[in-house]
Scaffold this motif. Sequence first.
Motif, mmCIF file in Angstrom:
data_model
loop_
_atom_site.group_PDB
_atom_site.id
_atom_site.type_symbol
_atom_site.label_atom_id
_atom_site.label_comp_id
_atom_site.label_asym_id
_atom_site.label_seq_id
_atom_site.Cartn_x
_atom_site.Cartn_y
_atom_site.Cartn_z
ATOM 1 N N SER A 284 0.844 -1.198 0.000
ATOM 2 C CA SER A 284 0.000 0.000 0.000
ATOM 3 C C SER A 284 0.880 1.249 0.000
ATOM 4 C CB SER A 284 -0.916 -0.009 1.226
ATOM 5 O OG SER A 284 -0.137 0.085 2.410
ATOM 6 N N ALA A 285 0.262 2.402 -0.127
ATOM 7 C CA ALA A 285 0.997 3.659 -0.280
ATOM 8 C C ALA A 285 2.032 3.897 0.808
ATOM 9 C CB ALA A 285 0.016 4.830 -0.333
ATOM 10 N N THR A 286 1.742 3.541 2.050
ATOM 11 C CA THR A 286 2.694 3.734 3.143
ATOM 12 C C THR A 286 3.036 2.419 3.835
ATOM 13 O OG1 THR A 286 0.909 4.205 4.717
ATOM 14 C CG2 THR A 286 1.904 6.096 3.572
ATOM 15 N N GLY A 287 2.657 1.310 3.232
ATOM 16 C CA GLY A 287 2.826 0.012 3.870
ATOM 17 C C GLY A 287 4.133 -0.681 3.576
ATOM 18 N N SER A 288 4.315 -1.813 4.255
ATOM 19 C CA SER A 288 5.503 -2.644 4.066
ATOM 20 C C SER A 288 5.105 -4.112 3.963
ATOM 21 C CB SER A 288 6.485 -2.434 5.221
ATOM 22 O OG SER A 288 5.856 -2.740 6.456
ATOM 23 N N GLY A 289 3.872 -4.378 3.538
ATOM 24 C CA GLY A 289 3.352 -5.741 3.478
ATOM 25 C C GLY A 289 3.688 -6.492 2.208
ATOM 26 N N TRP A 290 4.898 -6.333 1.720
ATOM 27 C CA TRP A 290 5.335 -6.986 0.479
ATOM 28 C C TRP A 290 5.189 -8.503 0.550
ATOM 29 C CZ3 TRP A 290 6.376 -3.347 -3.066
ATOM 30 C CH2 TRP A 290 6.812 -2.088 -2.627
ATOM 31 N N ASP A 291 5.512 -9.082 1.690
ATOM 32 C CA ASP A 291 5.573 -10.533 1.818
ATOM 33 C C ASP A 291 4.221 -11.199 1.560
ATOM 34 O OD1 ASP A 291 7.380 -12.677 2.294
ATOM 35 O OD2 ASP A 291 6.373 -13.037 4.206
ATOM 36 N N SER A 292 3.123 -10.506 1.886
ATOM 37 C CA SER A 292 1.798 -11.095 1.681
ATOM 38 C C SER A 292 1.182 -10.700 0.341
ATOM 39 C CB SER A 292 0.867 -10.693 2.828
ATOM 40 O OG SER A 292 0.748 -9.287 2.882
ATOM 41 N N ASN A 293 1.891 -9.922 -0.446
ATOM 42 C CA ASN A 293 1.391 -9.470 -1.747
ATOM 43 C C ASN A 293 2.404 -9.758 -2.838
ATOM 44 O OD1 ASN A 293 -1.206 -8.096 -1.142
ATOM 45 N ND2 ASN A 293 0.110 -6.898 0.216
ATOM 46 N N ARG A 294 2.722 -11.056 -3.004
ATOM 47 C CA ARG A 294 3.702 -11.480 -4.007
ATOM 48 C C ARG A 294 3.037 -12.373 -5.046
ATOM 49 N NH1 ARG A 294 7.933 -14.653 -0.937
ATOM 50 N NH2 ARG A 294 6.166 -15.001 0.435
ATOM 51 N N GLN A 295 3.353 -12.117 -6.293
ATOM 52 C CA GLN A 295 2.858 -12.938 -7.392
ATOM 53 C C GLN A 295 4.043 -13.547 -8.124
ATOM 54 O OE1 GLN A 295 -0.134 -13.999 -8.636
ATOM 55 N NE2 GLN A 295 1.204 -15.164 -9.992
ATOM 56 N N PRO A 296 4.177 -14.881 -8.108
ATOM 57 C CA PRO A 296 5.290 -15.481 -8.846
ATOM 58 C C PRO A 296 5.125 -15.273 -10.351
ATOM 59 C CG PRO A 296 3.868 -17.193 -7.931
ATOM 60 C CD PRO A 296 3.340 -15.879 -7.445
ATOM 61 N N LEU A 297 6.245 -15.071 -11.011
ATOM 62 C CA LEU A 297 6.275 -14.947 -12.466
ATOM 63 C C LEU A 297 7.048 -16.129 -13.034
ATOM 64 C CD1 LEU A 297 7.137 -11.132 -12.742
ATOM 65 C CD2 LEU A 297 4.877 -12.211 -12.871
ATOM 66 N N GLY A 298 7.039 -16.266 -14.318
ATOM 67 C CA GLY A 298 7.783 -17.330 -14.964
ATOM 68 C C GLY A 298 7.608 -17.223 -16.460
ATOM 69 N N GLY A 299 8.316 -18.074 -17.166
ATOM 70 C CA GLY A 299 8.241 -18.059 -18.614
ATOM 71 C C GLY A 299 9.220 -17.075 -19.215
ATOM 72 N N THR A 300 9.056 -16.853 -20.498
ATOM 73 C CA THR A 300 9.961 -15.994 -21.252
ATOM 74 C C THR A 300 9.166 -14.859 -21.871
ATOM 75 O OG1 THR A 300 11.381 -17.878 -21.756
ATOM 76 C CG2 THR A 300 11.616 -15.959 -23.160
ATOM 77 N N ILE A 301 9.765 -13.683 -21.882
ATOM 78 C CA ILE A 301 9.171 -12.539 -22.570
ATOM 79 C C ILE A 301 10.151 -12.114 -23.651
ATOM 80 C CG2 ILE A 301 10.017 -11.006 -20.735
ATOM 81 C CD1 ILE A 301 7.667 -9.142 -21.328
ATOM 82 N N GLY A 302 9.698 -12.174 -24.897
ATOM 83 C CA GLY A 302 10.562 -11.884 -26.032
ATOM 84 C C GLY A 302 10.931 -10.415 -26.123
ATOM 85 N N ALA A 303 11.962 -10.126 -26.871
ATOM 86 C CA ALA A 303 12.392 -8.741 -27.094
ATOM 87 C C ALA A 303 11.251 -7.955 -27.728
ATOM 88 C CB ALA A 303 13.611 -8.713 -27.993
ATOM 89 N N GLY A 304 10.939 -6.789 -27.168
ATOM 90 C CA GLY A 304 9.880 -5.947 -27.698
ATOM 91 C C GLY A 304 8.483 -6.458 -27.435
#
Length: 190
Positions: free
Chosen positions: A79-99
């Motif tokens: 949130s704007a003044t928060g530090s709750g990163w640990d409970s708001n994580r979304q894993p990513l994966g895969g490949t993103i091509g150039a452009g």
Amino acid sequence: RCPNGMGGFRNTSPYYPGAPTPGAVNSCPATRPPSDVVISQIYGGGGNGGATFLNDYVELYNRGASAADLTGWSLQYASATGSGWDSNRQPLGGTIGAGEYLLVALASGGATGASLPPANITGLINMAAASGKVALVSSFAGLTGSCPIFDATIKDFVGYGSADCGEGSTTTAAGSNTSALYRENGGSID
């Protein structure tokens, strides 16, 4: 303040402001090298009253010259003044091509708005429309503190609205239920 405008302070003499203290260590962190993969759009109004889209989303863009592997990376929100990163994580994966772009569909705050185009990744982070902080991180470890801007795993960081932290000397504009925040030139310009 540090010369790069990013938090921290120089270790300076109390007698001659701006003059380095002899033998002192500069506490200004190094500027992070630019990442090829960046956050190109943020929308946190999904599903709310008057919303354009049913879901929040973050769009990534690869402005580099070669494909980027996102294995082990994450999107993190506080949130704007928060530090709750640990409970708001979304894993990513895969490949993103150039452009190319990668759409991460997130939570919905209600039943208003159009469906997003088919997403590459679907997650559960529920972002605020007007103000917040979003980090693109090259690990899944949760960030710490309300302004972790100098964490070496951060590839891109956007503070928007009244957020207490952002890249550079300021945050970007506030978002809304009807508009997303866009990086300039299709995602290629900070």
